[in-house]
Design a protein around this motif. Structure first.
Motif, short mmCIF file in Angstrom:
data_model
loop_
_atom_site.label_atom_id
_atom_site.label_comp_id
_atom_site.label_asym_id
_atom_site.label_seq_id
_atom_site.Cartn_x
_atom_site.Cartn_y
_atom_site.Cartn_z
N TYR A 22 46.74 8.77 28.23
CA TYR A 22 47.54 9.98 28.36
C TYR A 22 46.80 11.20 27.81
CZ TYR A 22 52.34 9.87 30.16
OH TYR A 22 53.43 9.90 30.98
N LEU A 23 46.10 11.02 26.70
CA LEU A 23 45.36 12.12 26.10
C LEU A 23 44.25 12.60 27.03
CD1 LEU A 23 45.00 13.94 23.63
CD2 LEU A 23 43.56 12.15 22.61
N CYS A 24 43.57 11.66 27.65
CA CYS A 24 42.51 11.99 28.61
C CYS A 24 43.07 12.79 29.78
CB CYS A 24 41.85 10.70 29.10
SG CYS A 24 40.71 10.93 30.49
N PHE A 25 44.12 12.29 30.39
CA PHE A 25 44.67 12.94 31.58
C PHE A 25 45.36 14.26 31.24
CE2 PHE A 25 44.86 8.35 33.09
CZ PHE A 25 43.64 8.45 33.73
N ALA A 26 45.94 14.34 30.05
CA ALA A 26 46.53 15.61 29.63
C ALA A 26 45.46 16.67 29.44
CB ALA A 26 47.31 15.41 28.32
N ALA A 27 44.30 16.28 28.86
CA ALA A 27 43.21 17.23 28.66
C ALA A 27 42.69 17.75 30.00
CB ALA A 27 42.08 16.57 27.87
N ILE A 28 42.59 16.86 30.99
CA ILE A 28 42.10 17.27 32.31
C ILE A 28 43.10 18.21 32.98
CG2 ILE A 28 41.57 16.44 34.64
CD1 ILE A 28 40.44 13.89 33.29
N ALA A 29 44.38 17.83 32.97
CA ALA A 29 45.40 18.67 33.61
C ALA A 29 45.49 20.03 32.93
CB ALA A 29 46.76 17.96 33.57
N LEU A 30 45.43 20.03 31.60
CA LEU A 30 45.50 21.29 30.88
C LEU A 30 44.27 22.16 31.17
CD1 LEU A 30 46.80 23.19 28.83
CD2 LEU A 30 45.82 21.81 26.99
N ALA A 31 43.10 21.54 31.30
CA ALA A 31 41.88 22.29 31.64
C ALA A 31 42.00 22.94 33.01
CB ALA A 31 40.67 21.37 31.59
N ILE A 32 42.58 22.23 33.96
CA ILE A 32 42.81 22.81 35.29
C ILE A 32 43.77 23.99 35.17
CG2 ILE A 32 43.84 22.37 37.57
CD1 ILE A 32 42.76 19.48 37.31
N GLY A 33 44.78 23.84 34.32
CA GLY A 33 45.72 24.95 34.10
C GLY A 33 45.05 26.16 33.48
N VAL A 34 44.20 25.92 32.50
CA VAL A 34 43.49 27.03 31.85
C VAL A 34 42.57 27.72 32.86
CG1 VAL A 34 41.81 27.65 30.08
CG2 VAL A 34 43.62 26.01 29.55
N ALA A 35 41.86 26.93 33.67
CA ALA A 35 40.97 27.50 34.68
C ALA A 35 41.75 28.36 35.66
CB ALA A 35 40.23 26.39 35.42
N THR A 36 43.00 27.98 35.94
CA THR A 36 43.86 28.77 36.83
C THR A 36 44.38 30.03 36.12
OG1 THR A 36 44.59 26.70 37.87
CG2 THR A 36 45.91 28.67 38.29
N TYR A 37 44.79 29.86 34.89
CA TYR A 37 45.42 30.96 34.15
C TYR A 37 44.44 32.08 33.83
CZ TYR A 37 48.14 33.28 30.47
OH TYR A 37 48.81 34.21 29.70
N VAL A 38 43.22 31.71 33.41
CA VAL A 38 42.25 32.74 33.02
C VAL A 38 41.26 33.04 34.15
CG1 VAL A 38 42.44 32.13 30.60
CG2 VAL A 38 40.65 31.08 31.97
N GLU A 39 41.41 32.32 35.28
CA GLU A 39 40.59 32.56 36.47
C GLU A 39 39.10 32.46 36.16
OE1 GLU A 39 41.84 36.32 38.04
OE2 GLU A 39 43.73 35.52 38.80
N VAL A 40 38.70 31.31 35.58
CA VAL A 40 37.29 31.09 35.29
C VAL A 40 36.73 30.05 36.24
CG1 VAL A 40 37.54 31.68 32.87
CG2 VAL A 40 37.78 29.30 33.58
N GLU A 41 35.45 30.14 36.50
CA GLU A 41 34.74 29.15 37.29
C GLU A 41 34.05 28.19 36.34
OE1 GLU A 41 34.67 28.66 40.57
OE2 GLU A 41 36.16 30.27 40.74
N SER A 86 37.42 21.51 25.11
CA SER A 86 38.26 22.46 24.37
C SER A 86 39.74 22.07 24.45
CB SER A 86 38.08 23.88 24.92
OG SER A 86 36.76 24.33 24.73
N THR A 87 40.19 21.69 25.63
CA THR A 87 41.60 21.29 25.77
C THR A 87 41.86 19.98 25.04
OG1 THR A 87 41.14 20.23 27.92
CG2 THR A 87 41.93 22.50 27.95
N LEU A 88 40.90 19.08 25.04
CA LEU A 88 41.05 17.82 24.31
C LEU A 88 41.22 18.08 22.82
CD1 LEU A 88 41.01 14.72 24.17
CD2 LEU A 88 38.50 14.84 24.07
N LEU A 89 40.39 18.95 22.27
CA LEU A 89 40.49 19.28 20.85
C LEU A 89 41.83 19.95 20.52
CD1 LEU A 89 36.88 20.63 20.14
CD2 LEU A 89 37.89 18.52 19.25
N ALA A 90 42.29 20.81 21.42
CA ALA A 90 43.57 21.48 21.20
C ALA A 90 44.72 20.49 21.16
CB ALA A 90 43.80 22.52 22.30
N LEU A 91 44.69 19.50 22.05
CA LEU A 91 45.74 18.48 22.07
C LEU A 91 45.66 17.58 20.84
CD1 LEU A 91 45.58 17.56 25.85
CD2 LEU A 91 47.52 18.64 24.69
N GLN A 92 44.44 17.24 20.44
CA GLN A 92 44.28 16.40 19.25
C GLN A 92 44.75 17.13 17.99
OE1 GLN A 92 40.05 15.58 19.86
NE2 GLN A 92 40.51 13.41 20.13
#
Length: 250
Positions: A185-204, A213-219
């Protein structure tokens, strides 16, 4: 041309090679052998040789059938919902499947999971499920704000976990090496959250190491994350957690 083979066949070929390599690695001297998984001749030192052989075979299969062989040696980072689910049915699946496979492999390794079995077909199924059952959420995430993106990420987390649970495990070695549920769950949450961040801040994708970074934030918020996945309906709590974290990342 061999590269005109359907993507389903290509994915199946690569996943079956991974199955065999996984069993061989599980049968090395430094791992506990699983009876009847492989002939005795493949145990021990012979297993190391066979491991290299099947890794080479996988590399050759990629060079022959992949539409973009060079992409498999590139550094993979999470991309936005726009990249993975652009307008138009079926688009973005190959990119999503490839990226999430390598991101999952990377994060499981960071979390200390030894030789987990991962199939690209699992993530093809996730993409199909998101496109078919949650198209309205994807549209809202692409066009909306923080709350909409967080909601889509929460649903994607659950879909990733559900499809990974449903993936076939043909041998005891496959089951024995599966990471524990919290790690998954932690792995997949980090991936999904990273996709969300990439969408929210519009980064490539770049050297930002977004998923790390998202993994550390969740941990850092294990209490809230643990409480979210412990419920029978984790999506609302995950969505709330993601909406809190996204403005502070990467």
């Amino acid at each position: 041309m061999i590269r005109d083979i359907s993507s389903d066949i290509v994915v199946n070929l690569k996943d079956r090679l991974r199955d065999v390599r996984h069993l061989i690695r599980s049968s090395r001297l430094d791992a506990k052998p699983h009876a009847q998984d492989l002939p005795d001749m493949l145990f021990g030192q012979a297993a190391r040789v066979m491991d290299k052989a099947f890794t080479t075979a996988e590399t050759i299969s990629i060079s022959l059938v992949s539409q973009d062989p060079a992409a498999h040696t590139a550094t993979i980072e999470a991309r936005s919902f726009d990249a993975y689910f652009p307008a138009g049915a079926g688009k973005g699946e190959a990119l999503f499947r490839r990226d999430v496979y390598y991101l999952t492999k990377r994060i499981f390794s960071i979390l200390g999971s030894d030789n987990p079995l991962i199939h690209e077909a699992t993530f093809a199924a996730v993409h199909a499920a998101m496109s078919r059952r949650h198209a309205h959420l994807l549209l809202a995430a692409r066009e909306g704000g923080l709350a909409e993106i967080a909601a889509a990420c929460a649903v994607m987390t659950v879909e990733l976990q559900t499809q990974y649970d449903a993936a076939p495990t043909a041998f005891p070695a496959h089951v024995a090496s599966k990471p524990d549920r919290r790690t998954q769950y932690l792995c997949f949450a980090a991936i999904a959250l990273a996709i969300g961040v990439a969408t929210y801040v519009e980064v490539e994708p770049c050297d930002e190491k977004l998923v790390e970074s998202t993994l550390l934030a969740l941990q850092a918020r294990q209490d809230k994350f643990g409480a979210a996945i412990a419920t029978g309906n984790p999506e609302p709590a995950l969505s709330s957690l993601y909406a809190f974290l996204m403005p502070h990342l990467p």
